[in-house]
Design a protein around this motif. Sequence first.
Motif, PDB file in Angstrom:
ATOM      1  N   SER A  48       2.749  10.261  -8.793  1.00 47.96           N
ATOM      2  CA  SER A  48       3.484   9.131  -9.727  1.00 47.96           C
ATOM      3  C   SER A  48       3.300   8.311  -7.738  1.00 47.96           C
ATOM      4  O   SER A  48       2.953   7.254  -7.811  1.00 47.96           O
ATOM      5  CB  SER A  48       5.502   9.018  -8.858  1.00 47.96           C
ATOM      6  N   SER A  49       3.932   9.204  -7.022  1.00 48.38           N
ATOM      7  CA  SER A  49       3.045   9.172  -5.322  1.00 48.38           C
ATOM      8  C   SER A  49       1.334   8.675  -5.506  1.00 48.38           C
ATOM      9  O   SER A  49       1.649   8.002  -4.930  1.00 48.38           O
ATOM     10  CB  SER A  49       3.471  10.214  -4.300  1.00 48.38           C
ATOM     11  N   LEU A  50       0.788   9.495  -5.960  1.00 47.95           N
ATOM     12  CA  LEU A  50      -0.579   9.329  -5.849  1.00 47.95           C
ATOM     13  C   LEU A  50      -1.303   8.222  -6.837  1.00 47.95           C
ATOM     14  O   LEU A  50      -1.964   7.075  -6.104  1.00 47.95           O
ATOM     15  CB  LEU A  50      -1.657  10.679  -6.773  1.00 47.95           C
ATOM     16  N   LEU A  52       0.828   5.320  -7.263  1.00 45.65           N
ATOM     17  CA  LEU A  52       1.465   4.521  -5.898  1.00 45.65           C
ATOM     18  C   LEU A  52       0.609   4.391  -5.010  1.00 45.65           C
ATOM     19  O   LEU A  52       0.054   2.849  -4.897  1.00 45.65           O
ATOM     20  CB  LEU A  52       2.745   4.659  -5.757  1.00 45.65           C
ATOM     21  N   ILE A  53      -0.332   5.480  -4.593  1.00 48.56           N
ATOM     22  CA  ILE A  53      -1.210   4.851  -2.943  1.00 48.56           C
ATOM     23  C   ILE A  53      -2.328   4.561  -4.116  1.00 48.56           C
ATOM     24  O   ILE A  53      -3.004   3.688  -3.719  1.00 48.56           O
ATOM     25  CB  ILE A  53      -1.079   6.334  -2.555  1.00 48.56           C
ATOM     26  N   GLY A  54      -2.648   4.980  -4.994  1.00 47.12           N
ATOM     27  CA  GLY A  54      -3.606   3.900  -5.383  1.00 47.12           C
ATOM     28  C   GLY A  54      -3.763   2.768  -6.599  1.00 47.12           C
ATOM     29  O   GLY A  54      -4.487   2.140  -5.833  1.00 47.12           O
ATOM     30  N   ARG A  55      -3.131   2.485  -7.115  1.00 43.44           N
ATOM     31  CA  ARG A  55      -1.962   1.310  -7.249  1.00 43.44           C
ATOM     32  C   ARG A  55      -2.344   0.222  -5.823  1.00 43.44           C
ATOM     33  O   ARG A  55      -3.199  -0.394  -5.752  1.00 43.44           O
ATOM     34  CB  ARG A  55      -1.108   1.379  -7.757  1.00 43.44           C
ATOM     35  N   GLY A  56      -1.905   0.670  -4.598  1.00 40.82           N
ATOM     36  CA  GLY A  56      -2.216  -0.290  -3.258  1.00 40.82           C
ATOM     37  C   GLY A  56      -2.965  -0.344  -3.018  1.00 40.82           C
ATOM     38  O   GLY A  56      -3.700  -1.132  -2.570  1.00 40.82           O
ATOM     39  N   ILE A  57      -3.799   1.218  -2.812  1.00 43.02           N
ATOM     40  CA  ILE A  57      -5.766   1.186  -2.448  1.00 43.02           C
ATOM     41  C   ILE A  57      -6.329  -0.233  -2.950  1.00 43.02           C
ATOM     42  O   ILE A  57      -7.196  -1.215  -2.534  1.00 43.02           O
ATOM     43  CB  ILE A  57      -6.425   1.986  -2.417  1.00 43.02           C
ATOM     44  N   TYR A  58      -5.110  -0.594  -4.802  1.00 42.90           N
ATOM     45  CA  TYR A  58      -6.960  -1.611  -5.364  1.00 42.90           C
ATOM     46  C   TYR A  58      -6.070  -2.731  -5.264  1.00 42.90           C
ATOM     47  O   TYR A  58      -7.237  -3.233  -5.429  1.00 42.90           O
ATOM     48  CB  TYR A  58      -6.444  -0.835  -7.309  1.00 42.90           C
ATOM     49  N   ASN A  59      -4.912  -2.477  -5.717  1.00 39.16           N
ATOM     50  CA  ASN A  59      -4.688  -4.159  -5.089  1.00 39.16           C
ATOM     51  C   ASN A  59      -4.960  -4.842  -3.508  1.00 39.16           C
ATOM     52  O   ASN A  59      -5.675  -6.008  -3.472  1.00 39.16           O
ATOM     53  CB  ASN A  59      -3.090  -3.901  -4.773  1.00 39.16           C
TER      54      ASN A  59
END
Length: 68
Positions: A48-50, A52-59
Amino acid sequence: MVDEAPFRAREKLIEKQRLFQSIQKHTHLKGPVDKITSVAIPLALAGSSLFLIGRGIYNMSHGIGKKE
C-alpha cells in the motif's frame, strides 16, 4: 495464602514446548497464526505504501490535485 491457578496445565505447556522445539522453521514463523502477523501484514503495508508513493509521483508529474 491463595495459590493462583496456572494459565495452562503443565502437561499442555510441555506438549507445546516439544512441538515448538521440534519444528525446523525460523522462530517467528513457528505458530499457526505467525505467518499472518510476520509476513502478510508487512507485505500489505509495503504494497500500500508503494502504491501511494507511485500515485503521488504520478499526480505530481501530471499536475493533478494542486491547491490553488
